[in-house]
Design a protein around this motif. Structure first.
Motif, short mmCIF file in Angstrom:
data_model
loop_
_atom_site.label_atom_id
_atom_site.label_comp_id
_atom_site.label_asym_id
_atom_site.label_seq_id
_atom_site.Cartn_x
_atom_site.Cartn_y
_atom_site.Cartn_z
N LEU A 73 -3.82 -7.23 -7.54
CA LEU A 73 -3.68 -5.79 -7.76
C LEU A 73 -3.06 -5.51 -9.13
N VAL A 123 -2.81 3.15 -10.97
CA VAL A 123 -2.12 2.91 -9.70
C VAL A 123 -3.04 3.19 -8.51
N ALA A 124 -3.86 4.24 -8.64
CA ALA A 124 -4.70 4.65 -7.52
C ALA A 124 -5.83 3.65 -7.24
N LEU A 171 2.11 1.91 -3.50
CA LEU A 171 1.03 2.33 -4.40
C LEU A 171 0.64 3.79 -4.14
N ASP A 172 0.57 4.17 -2.87
CA ASP A 172 0.22 5.55 -2.54
C ASP A 172 1.28 6.52 -3.04
N ALA A 176 -4.57 0.92 -5.20
CA ALA A 176 -4.31 1.42 -3.85
C ALA A 176 -5.59 1.45 -3.02
N SER A 206 0.95 6.78 -6.82
CA SER A 206 -0.26 7.52 -7.15
C SER A 206 -0.07 9.02 -6.90
N THR A 255 -10.80 6.27 -4.77
CA THR A 255 -9.38 6.60 -4.75
C THR A 255 -8.89 6.99 -6.13
N GLY A 313 -7.19 9.60 -2.04
CA GLY A 313 -6.72 8.81 -0.90
C GLY A 313 -7.23 9.34 0.42
N LEU A 320 0.79 -1.23 0.00
CA LEU A 320 0.00 0.00 0.00
C LEU A 320 0.83 1.28 0.00
N ALA A 339 -6.53 -2.15 -2.19
CA ALA A 339 -5.64 -2.69 -1.15
C ALA A 339 -6.01 -2.16 0.23
N ALA A 340 -6.31 -0.85 0.31
CA ALA A 340 -6.65 -0.24 1.60
C ALA A 340 -7.95 -0.83 2.15
#
Length: 220
Positions: free
Chosen positions: A178, A102-103, A10-11, A106, A14, A128, A48, A7, A109-110
């Motif tokens: 992912l 990418v976002a 990815l953040d 993310a 992003s 996101t 995010g 995560l 995943a979160a």
């Protein structure tokens, strides 16, 4: 555990790419360098932040303020280099497509790491991926990419998040779900940009004319 490990990466990715798109939009609006940093940071953190608030998680850029440093660096770089691009709008479209790819993972995943069910995972992927760009375009008085007529955008985020859910249900793990999410999202968005893939849009039809009432001839 795999998702928790992935995560932050990815953040960061992003934030970096969405910040570049925000700074490019700021260049089209001819803002000063503070405006560049503000729009870049808003774009980079908007989706995010909403995701973390809705999931009742610690907001990612408050936990790791270096995220703002990445957004600032991206904004300053674009401020001095945007004039070198032949088409800033085309650069925005493709960078935004990469950021979306990418976002969305993310967000997936979160939500998965927070133990959410599949409907919430699906929505968090879309939130996101889409909210940062929406905020960017609204603040800069641009037509939001999310709402452009018939263009695939939210659909890409939806399909990508759904692909991750289906892959996970099929036993795919280790972060590969992912990767499937990113691949589906980017493929659909690239198809929209390169091949003109579109959704059907609403077309108004003329109102149906009612037949005139018959005249009452009995009193004639």
């Amino acid at each position: 555990m795999t998702l928790l490990w992935l995560l932050p990466f990815l953040d960061y990715a992003s934030v970096a790419v969405f910040a570049l798109t925000g700074a490019l939009v700021a260049s089209r609006a001819q803002l000063d360098i503070v405006g560049f940093i503000f729009i870049a940071s808003l774009t980079a953190t908007g989706g995010g932040t909403l995701r973390d608030v809705l999931l009742d998680r610690d907001v990612f850029w408050i936990v790791d303020p270096w995220m703002l440093g990445v957004a600032t660096l991206a904004a300053v770089s674009v401020f001095f280099a945007a004039h070198l691009l032949e088409s800033r709008y085309r650069a925005i479209l493709w960078l935004d497509a990469c950021a979306l790819a990418v976002a969305v993972p993310a967000g997936v995943a979160a939500a998965t790491a927070s133990g959410m069910g599949w409907p919430v995972i699906l929505i968090m992927g879309m939130v996101t991926g889409c909210m940062g760009g929406l905020l960017r375009d609204v603040v800069c008085n641009e037509v939001p990419l999310v709402l452009k007529q018939g263009e695939l955008y939210v659909t890409c985020a939806f399909a990508g998040a759904l692909a991750a859910i289906l892959a996970e249900r099929a036993g795919v793990a280790g972060g590969l779900e992912l990767l499937a999410c990113a691949a589906v999202t980017l493929t659909l968005r690239a198809g929209s940009l390169l091949l003109g893939w579109r959704l059907p849009v609403y077309r108004p039809r003329p109102a149906r004319t009612l037949p005139p009432k018959r005249q009452d001839l009995r009193d004639k």
